[in-house]
Design a protein around this motif. Structure first.
Motif, PDB file in Angstrom:
ATOM      1  N   ARG A  28       0.813  -1.219   0.000  1.00 47.25           N
ATOM      2  CA  ARG A  28       0.000   0.000   0.000  1.00 47.25           C
ATOM      3  C   ARG A  28       0.849   1.273   0.000  1.00 47.25           C
ATOM      4  NH1 ARG A  28      -5.391  -0.262   0.814  1.00 47.25           N
ATOM      5  NH2 ARG A  28      -5.298   1.915   1.479  1.00 47.25           N
ATOM      6  N   VAL A  34      -3.006  -0.434  -3.735  1.00 45.93           N
ATOM      7  CA  VAL A  34      -3.915  -0.218  -2.601  1.00 45.93           C
ATOM      8  C   VAL A  34      -5.166  -1.109  -2.658  1.00 45.93           C
ATOM      9  CG1 VAL A  34      -3.110   2.114  -2.138  1.00 45.93           C
ATOM     10  CG2 VAL A  34      -5.006   1.765  -3.731  1.00 45.93           C
ATOM     11  N   GLY A  35      -5.192  -2.010  -3.637  1.00 51.16           N
ATOM     12  CA  GLY A  35      -6.338  -2.928  -3.716  1.00 51.16           C
ATOM     13  C   GLY A  35      -6.386  -3.886  -2.541  1.00 51.16           C
ATOM     14  N   ILE A  75      -4.661  -8.458  -5.742  1.00 52.39           N
ATOM     15  CA  ILE A  75      -5.887  -8.334  -6.539  1.00 52.39           C
ATOM     16  C   ILE A  75      -5.590  -7.652  -7.885  1.00 52.39           C
ATOM     17  CG2 ILE A  75      -6.564  -6.150  -5.392  1.00 52.39           C
ATOM     18  CD1 ILE A  75      -9.063  -8.833  -6.534  1.00 52.39           C
ATOM     19  N   TYR A 100     -15.430  -3.011   0.222  1.00 48.91           N
ATOM     20  CA  TYR A 100     -14.103  -2.915   0.841  1.00 48.91           C
ATOM     21  C   TYR A 100     -13.467  -4.283   1.091  1.00 48.91           C
ATOM     22  CZ  TYR A 100     -10.458  -0.949   3.864  1.00 48.91           C
ATOM     23  OH  TYR A 100      -9.267  -0.560   4.404  1.00 48.91           O
TER      24      TYR A 100
ATOM     25  N   GLY B 210      -9.696  -4.095  -7.566  1.00 49.59           N
ATOM     26  CA  GLY B 210      -8.868  -3.476  -6.535  1.00 49.59           C
ATOM     27  C   GLY B 210      -8.388  -2.069  -6.852  1.00 49.59           C
ATOM     28  N   GLN B 211      -9.168  -1.349  -7.635  1.00 43.22           N
ATOM     29  CA  GLN B 211      -8.736   0.018  -7.954  1.00 43.22           C
ATOM     30  C   GLN B 211      -9.005   0.972  -6.794  1.00 43.22           C
ATOM     31  OE1 GLN B 211      -9.753   1.288 -12.003  1.00 43.22           O
ATOM     32  NE2 GLN B 211     -10.103  -0.859 -12.467  1.00 43.22           N
ATOM     33  N   PRO B 212      -8.237   2.058  -6.711  1.00 37.50           N
ATOM     34  CA  PRO B 212      -8.405   2.966  -5.568  1.00 37.50           C
ATOM     35  C   PRO B 212      -9.775   3.651  -5.610  1.00 37.50           C
ATOM     36  CG  PRO B 212      -6.446   3.526  -6.870  1.00 37.50           C
ATOM     37  CD  PRO B 212      -7.207   2.513  -7.641  1.00 37.50           C
ATOM     38  N   PHE B 214     -11.542   4.039  -2.174  1.00 28.63           N
ATOM     39  CA  PHE B 214     -11.918   4.323  -0.795  1.00 28.63           C
ATOM     40  C   PHE B 214     -11.035   5.427  -0.199  1.00 28.63           C
ATOM     41  CE2 PHE B 214     -13.056  -0.001  -1.835  1.00 28.63           C
ATOM     42  CZ  PHE B 214     -14.373  -0.059  -1.433  1.00 28.63           C
ATOM     43  N   LEU B 216      -9.261   5.353   2.388  1.00 33.22           N
ATOM     44  CA  LEU B 216      -7.961   4.843   2.821  1.00 33.22           C
ATOM     45  C   LEU B 216      -6.991   4.711   1.638  1.00 33.22           C
ATOM     46  CD1 LEU B 216      -7.100   3.971   5.759  1.00 33.22           C
ATOM     47  CD2 LEU B 216      -6.999   1.672   4.854  1.00 33.22           C
ATOM     48  N   ASP B 217      -7.536   4.643   0.431  1.00 30.64           N
ATOM     49  CA  ASP B 217      -6.696   4.494  -0.760  1.00 30.64           C
ATOM     50  C   ASP B 217      -6.185   5.839  -1.274  1.00 30.64           C
ATOM     51  OD1 ASP B 217      -7.542   1.889  -0.532  1.00 30.64           O
ATOM     52  OD2 ASP B 217      -9.016   2.028  -2.142  1.00 30.64           O
ATOM     53  N   LYS B 219      -4.304   9.199  -1.919  1.00 34.75           N
ATOM     54  CA  LYS B 219      -2.930   9.656  -1.671  1.00 34.75           C
ATOM     55  C   LYS B 219      -2.669  10.969  -2.378  1.00 34.75           C
ATOM     56  CE  LYS B 219      -0.603   5.249  -1.127  1.00 34.75           C
ATOM     57  NZ  LYS B 219       0.543   4.439  -1.456  1.00 34.75           N
ATOM     58  N   GLU B 378     -13.661  -0.723   6.531  1.00 36.46           N
ATOM     59  CA  GLU B 378     -12.654   0.328   6.362  1.00 36.46           C
ATOM     60  C   GLU B 378     -12.627   1.156   7.641  1.00 36.46           C
ATOM     61  OE1 GLU B 378     -13.707   3.511   3.721  1.00 36.46           O
ATOM     62  OE2 GLU B 378     -11.646   4.206   3.477  1.00 36.46           O
ATOM     63  N   ARG B 424     -15.792   6.790  -1.967  1.00 36.85           N
ATOM     64  CA  ARG B 424     -16.584   5.614  -1.634  1.00 36.85           C
ATOM     65  C   ARG B 424     -16.225   5.182  -0.215  1.00 36.85           C
ATOM     66  NH1 ARG B 424     -19.284   2.186  -4.854  1.00 36.85           N
ATOM     67  NH2 ARG B 424     -19.982   0.341  -3.744  1.00 36.85           N
ATOM     68  N   MET B 425     -17.202   4.657   0.523  1.00 34.27           N
ATOM     69  CA  MET B 425     -16.933   4.275   1.904  1.00 34.27           C
ATOM     70  C   MET B 425     -16.952   2.774   2.095  1.00 34.27           C
ATOM     71  SD  MET B 425     -18.971   7.136   4.076  1.00 34.27           S
ATOM     72  CE  MET B 425     -19.716   8.064   2.751  1.00 34.27           C
TER      73      MET B 425
END
Lengths: 152, 743
Positions: A28, A34-35, A75, A100, B210-212, B214, B216-217, B219, B378, B424-425
């Motif tokens: 990450r 970040v997946g 992923i 998530y 798995g694309q960003p 959220f 938390l993703d 940056k 999350e 997105r949450m």
């Protein structure tokens, strides 16, 4: 700090990190992958599941120093175009709600099907029970795994 | 798409569109996220016909999703309402998360109360219909034909008599320059082609790859990682102490105490936070900050008791925070005693006290539930970049406009210099209605003069919760010698609020009815949970009705339907908060679909429950078998009346989730306290329902309805607890009164 040469998603990647750093945070923070998600940090929820030499592994408790030459798949590396049978089944059954936990669910399911293309209900149940889904999409996860298995 | 195209984007002033004036002010920074597929050909030019949509010169459509996405699928279902009236092919539609804009998006960009679809039902369809009318007008002007003769279908305009036709893209430019029609006709239900059909999650592909997406993703260049240390115990506050040791840990940039909520700051309802002062640790990588955090020992001191007024949607509410450490054993004792000095009657019909005195039989039962942590997958997090004179925040929050206001107040910045962007949450369930973590990120970024991402560990998330309150309810029923129901009494309360909805069913069906409620203040921070209060009281009430039906010798569904009949033919009282035909409707539907009344398979025990909340009606039949003294939930049959179902498969998914969520918490979950310290800190101690424990099968049936949509995210949860408890009784001969049933 130490330097590690990692084999991730078919590529060699060099990272500088403290040897105790869990693979999750290397992915990450260092590699921008970040997946793979952070959920609990103690291997209780499965959101961080990756494949280490094709075995579903919780990356939040796996130190980067323990990887060596093993091959990591995340992923992002499961398929190039989101077309792995498990990913396709997940879309067909429209499994995600918040989404998530789903990367971890998919990685766990993909590793199971790689090992056994036709798992019994009991095998699916015991394998998938390590992955929490707070939205409660378990029925759809089951349906998607069956769909993916049928397509293999 | 290139930034160049953004720069060339047109701006059109639009006024009085719908819902009391939507002004068009689009956020350019929001970006264009193709939701359909990355291989679509993007247009050279986008034309905005109003704030909800833009049309490309090639006919591609971008619809804006105004509300925060927490997994309730509004990012797909809400734009469907625009697409319906716009008459476009769903495959030509891309969806973007809209920016926060209180003037534009009415009534409010919020994820809460199962409100998104129903509250925006008029506005979103009107936006689509208005744009369609402008496109028709543009074509009529060009073709020189009456506008009324122009037809639309799948993004095409056509005029039969002249044989002319063209795609929306051809007239998008001309339409964007036309005045906005003040009134437009909306379709009849029978004309719908998108609403009522199942459309897949527009972010589905991104999620499974798995694309960003959220918070938390998220940056940014130069971003630092921040974590917090809180006092560890409710009723305690941090005392500033020497923290120089942590500053020298590897990768740590700084550590300092922050007054997130100074006493003089007027908090909004969304600013629930038990720990106004925190220690912040800021560093370069997440793992390094986590390691440094583990080494810190903070000093604490007891809080002082306070009583403050808080403005909750225009009403001043007294917020009492007692001092002293609290314990679960103490909570239980207090709840069993009730709170006589804080008890009030909230509804009284007839003369219940007198009727109870002459009753042949009185049945009295009490129910309880513990505090719960939301446990979104999350954990809480937020990005903040606070500069001299401006602040940008990006992250997961259900109440972005409230966060914006608090940030403005806290940092002393004008509201228009604060921007909150929605991601997105990874789950909400009410936890992210309370955006203190956003404020914390902002205050830390301000101090660091750098962009900062605040991340909670799971332990922070679980021990600094805004918990579902603990509740308690006692039900009483008075029967005559012929087992007729004469009077009904409910007395309920909780820490720190009552779970009671006194005007809901069976109020209105019983001549002599008394409802009382009480509350006990606490210093533990609490707030909404999925279906606040209903998530307890429905289970209690429906278990009691089951027991009552048994005592009266009646079938539980027939008993409820008889009460419905009374509420319909001779309603008692004035404020009954339900539509009795819809309530009876789901009971009848679940009776039919579950095979109720036919013998269940050997070993299968069945329970039923029904409830009305968040404007919708749900009944369940739960089938269980016992294995090793634990229930295996073989099947849940669900009947829902939520009015028109916009996206049936998505609504089914949401309902299945609510059932699993409610059953899981009722079975397994509890937060307990020892001297103010939460005993559960992560998923090893706090049990959530897992795959192996989830219902094996859930069958969801929607009542066919032409009523405008009502709530969907929450109503299926509460009655599932009652149905489960009633099935457990059938299976074991034992009633389950205290949650968690198998904790």
């Amino acid at each position: 700090m130490a330097t590690f040469n990692l084999h991730i998603n078919g590529k060699q990647q060099q990272v500088d990190a403290d040897p105790s750093t869990p693979v999750l945070w290397v992915l990450r923070d260092n590699l921008n992958l970040v997946g793979t998600k952070f959920g609990c940090g103690i291997a209780m929820c499965g959101a961080c599941t990756i494949h280490v030499d094709d075995v579903a592994t919780r990356s939040c408790v796996l130190p980067v120093s323990a990887i060596g030459s093993k091959k990591i798949t995340t992923i992002e590396g499961l398929s190039e175009k989101a077309d792995h049978p498990v990913q396709k089944a997940w879309m067909e059954k429209d499994v995600p709600q918040c989404g998530y936990c789903q990367a971890g669910q998919i990685m766990t399911a993909a590793a199971l099907l790689k090992k056994n293309a036709n798992p019994s209900d009991e095998e699916i149940e015991s394998t998938m029970s390590g992955n929490l889904c707070r939205c409660g999409t378990y029925q759809r996860i089951k349906a998607a795994i069956k769909t993916a298995a049928a397509s293999l | 798409m290139s930034t160049n195209a953004f720069n060339r984007r047109r701006f059109i002033k639009v006024s009085a569109l719908a819902g009391g004036g939507m002004l068009l002010t689009f956020d350019l920074l929001n970006g264009c996220k193709p939701a359909v597929s990355d291989v679509v050909t993007l247009p050279k030019e986008w034309y905005q016909l109003n704030g909800y949509l833009k049309i490309g010169d090639n006919g591609l459509i971008t619809l804006m999703s105004p509300n925060p996405e927490i997994g309730q699928n509004v990012k797909t279902s809400m734009p469907m309402m625009v697409a319906e009236e716009l008459d476009v092919d769903w495959k030509d539609v891309m969806v973007e998360q809209a920016a926060l804009n209180a003037d534009l998006y009415k009534p409010m960009q919020i994820a809460g109360g199962s409100n998104s679809i129903s509250a925006s039902w008029e506005a979103m369809r009107t936006a689509g219909a208005t744009a369609k009318q402008m496109l028709k007008q543009a074509a009529a002007n060009e073709w020189k034909v009456p506008v009324a003769e122009i037809l639309t279908t799948n993004g095409m305009l056509s005029h039969k008599a002249s044989g002319k036709s063209a795609g929306y893209g051809v007239f998008a430019s001309a339409a964007s320059k036309l005045p906005v029609p003040e009134k437009v006709a909306l379709k009849k239900v029978s004309e719908f082609t998108i609403i009522g059909t199942s459309r897949k999650n527009v972010d589905g592909q991104k999620i499974v790859s798995g694309q960003p997406l959220f918070g938390l993703d998220y940056k940014e260049e130069g971003m630092l990682i921040a974590m917090i240390v809180h006092p560890g115990a409710f009723g305690q506050q941090l005392k500033e102490s020497d923290i120089s040791g942590v500053k020298t840990m590897p990768g740590i940039v700084d550590a300092f105490f922050v007054d997130v909520y100074p006493e003089k700051l007027e908090r909004q309802w969304s600013d629930v936070a038990a720990f106004p002062k925190l220690l912040a640790i800021v560093g370069k990588s997440t793992w390094q900050v986590m390691q440094a955090k583990k080494t810190v020992k903070v000093e604490t001191e007891p809080i002082k008791p306070t009583s403050k007024k808080m403005n909750v949607f225009g009403t001043d509410v007294e917020m009492i925070t007692p001092a002293g450490p609290e314990n679960t054993a103490m909570h239980k004792e207090k709840m069993m005693a009730g709170a006589p000095s804080r008890t009030k009657t909230v509804r009284k019909d007839g003369d219940p006290e007198a009727v109870f005195k002459k009753a042949a039989t009185i049945i009295e039962r009490s129910y309880s539930c513990p505090f719960l942590a939301h446990s979104t997958m999350e954990p809480m997090n937020f990005f903040a970049d606070v500069k001299e004179g401006s602040a940008i925040l990006t992250g997961p929050v259900q109440t972005p406009s409230f966060l914006e206001k608090t940030i403005s107040d806290r940092l002393g910045l004008p509201l228009d210099k604060v921007e909150v962007k929605m991601t997105r949450m990874g789950g909400g369930f009410g936890r992210r209605l309370y955006g203190h973590f956003g404020v914390e990120a902002a205050v830390i970024s301000q101090k660091m003069k750098a962009p900062v991402k605040l991340i909670y560990t799971r332990e922070d998330d679980m021990t600094n919760g805004v918990y579902r309150p603990a509740y308690y309810a006692t039900y009483r029923a008075a029967l005559d010698e012929n087992k007729n129901l004469l009077a009904f009494h409910v007395k309920a309360g909780g820490i720190p609020e009552s779970p009671l909805h006194a005007n809901r069913f069976p109020a209105g069906a019983i001549e002599h009815y008394l409802a009382e409620e009480w509350d006990i203040p606490t210093n533990i921070s609490v707030g909404a949970f999925r279906a606040p209060a209903s998530n307890f009281i429905a289970g209690a009430e429906q278990s009691f009705l089951d027991e009552l039906a048994e005592a009266m010798g009646k079938d539980p569904i027939q008993f409820r339907l008889e009460l419905c009949e009374k509420a319909k033919s001779k309603p008692v009282g004035k404020d009954n908060d339900y539509e009795i035909d819809r309530y009876a409707g789901v009971l009848k539907l679940v009776r039919e679909k579950s095979g109720w009344g036919t013998p269940a398979a050997p070993g299968v025990a069945r329970g039923v429950a029904s409830y009305f909340c968040h404007r919708s009606y749900v009944a369940h039949v739960v089938d269980i078998v016992m294995k090793n003294n634990k229930p295996v939930i073989e099947k849940v049959t669900t009947a829902v009346d939520c009015g028109i179902v916009v996206n049936p498969d998505a609504a089914t998914n949401l309902s299945e989730g609510a059932v699993t969520d409610a059953i899981g918490h009722a079975m397994y979950s509890a937060i307990t306290f020892t001297n103010g310290v939460p005993d559960q800190k992560n998923f090893d101690g706090y049990k959530l329902i897992r795959y192996s424990e989830a219902p094996k099968k859930i069958e969801t049936h929607f009542l066919k309805s032409e009523v405008d949509p009502t709530g969907m995210g929450e109503p299926s949860g509460p009655p599932a607890i009652g149905a489960l408890a009633n099935a457990l009784y059938k299976a074991t001969g034992k009633r389950f009164y205290d949650q968690p049933f198998f904790g």
